[in-house]
Design a protein around this motif. Sequence first.
Motif, PDB file in Angstrom:
ATOM      1  N   ARG A  33      89.660  84.569  32.351  1.00 39.63           N
ATOM      2  CA  ARG A  33      90.343  84.274  31.095  1.00 39.63           C
ATOM      3  C   ARG A  33      89.392  83.625  30.102  1.00 39.63           C
ATOM      4  O   ARG A  33      88.282  83.223  30.448  1.00 39.63           O
ATOM      5  CB  ARG A  33      91.521  83.345  31.324  1.00 39.63           C
ATOM      6  CG  ARG A  33      91.092  81.950  31.765  1.00 39.63           C
ATOM      7  CD  ARG A  33      92.273  81.045  31.963  1.00 39.63           C
ATOM      8  NE  ARG A  33      91.811  79.749  32.470  1.00 39.63           N
ATOM      9  CZ  ARG A  33      92.580  78.707  32.631  1.00 39.63           C
ATOM     10  NH1 ARG A  33      93.867  78.790  32.332  1.00 39.63           N
ATOM     11  NH2 ARG A  33      92.100  77.579  33.098  1.00 39.63           N
ATOM     12  N   LEU A  34      89.874  83.517  28.865  1.00 44.06           N
ATOM     13  CA  LEU A  34      89.202  82.731  27.836  1.00 44.06           C
ATOM     14  C   LEU A  34      89.969  81.421  27.710  1.00 44.06           C
ATOM     15  O   LEU A  34      91.194  81.406  27.775  1.00 44.06           O
ATOM     16  CB  LEU A  34      89.225  83.448  26.482  1.00 44.06           C
ATOM     17  CG  LEU A  34      88.444  84.738  26.383  1.00 44.06           C
ATOM     18  CD1 LEU A  34      88.674  85.383  25.016  1.00 44.06           C
ATOM     19  CD2 LEU A  34      86.958  84.495  26.594  1.00 44.06           C
ATOM     20  N   GLU A  47      85.900  82.193  31.398  1.00 49.25           N
ATOM     21  CA  GLU A  47      86.033  81.774  32.782  1.00 49.25           C
ATOM     22  C   GLU A  47      86.063  82.997  33.685  1.00 49.25           C
ATOM     23  O   GLU A  47      86.614  84.030  33.322  1.00 49.25           O
ATOM     24  CB  GLU A  47      87.307  80.951  32.974  1.00 49.25           C
ATOM     25  CG  GLU A  47      87.258  79.620  32.262  1.00 49.25           C
ATOM     26  CD  GLU A  47      88.488  78.768  32.529  1.00 49.25           C
ATOM     27  OE1 GLU A  47      89.466  79.250  33.162  1.00 49.25           O
ATOM     28  OE2 GLU A  47      88.477  77.602  32.114  1.00 49.25           O
ATOM     29  N   PHE A  48      85.454  82.857  34.850  1.00 50.87           N
ATOM     30  CA  PHE A  48      85.388  83.924  35.836  1.00 50.87           C
ATOM     31  C   PHE A  48      86.134  83.501  37.095  1.00 50.87           C
ATOM     32  O   PHE A  48      86.390  82.314  37.303  1.00 50.87           O
ATOM     33  CB  PHE A  48      83.922  84.241  36.168  1.00 50.87           C
ATOM     34  CG  PHE A  48      83.143  84.717  34.972  1.00 50.87           C
ATOM     35  CD1 PHE A  48      83.228  86.039  34.571  1.00 50.87           C
ATOM     36  CD2 PHE A  48      82.348  83.847  34.246  1.00 50.87           C
ATOM     37  CE1 PHE A  48      82.522  86.487  33.464  1.00 50.87           C
ATOM     38  CE2 PHE A  48      81.643  84.283  33.138  1.00 50.87           C
ATOM     39  CZ  PHE A  48      81.728  85.609  32.745  1.00 50.87           C
ATOM     40  N   GLU A  49      86.467  84.465  37.934  1.00 53.15           N
ATOM     41  CA  GLU A  49      87.107  84.158  39.218  1.00 53.15           C
ATOM     42  C   GLU A  49      86.159  83.339  40.093  1.00 53.15           C
ATOM     43  O   GLU A  49      86.592  82.473  40.847  1.00 53.15           O
ATOM     44  CB  GLU A  49      87.507  85.445  39.949  1.00 53.15           C
ATOM     45  CG  GLU A  49      88.616  86.216  39.271  1.00 53.15           C
ATOM     46  CD  GLU A  49      89.936  85.470  39.258  1.00 53.15           C
ATOM     47  OE1 GLU A  49      90.207  84.666  40.173  1.00 53.15           O
ATOM     48  OE2 GLU A  49      90.716  85.696  38.321  1.00 53.15           O
TER      49      GLU A  49
END
Length: 58
Positions: A26-27, A38-40
């Motif tokens: 997400r941002l 953001e990354f997993e």
Amino acid sequence: MGEFKRLLDAYDDSLELSFSGLEYHRLKQKGDAHLEVEFEEKVFKDKQGHTRVHDDKY
């Protein structure tokens, strides 16, 4: 951010955007002037300044 958006504008919307193996999550806006991707996976700098990636899946 404006420069990045202009660069992306040159490409077809049907293309898949890759983050070199990282999975986009997400941002998230942080404050008035900061937008974070953001990354997993957890991406961070260690004490020596090296970029590290931690994936809880494995």
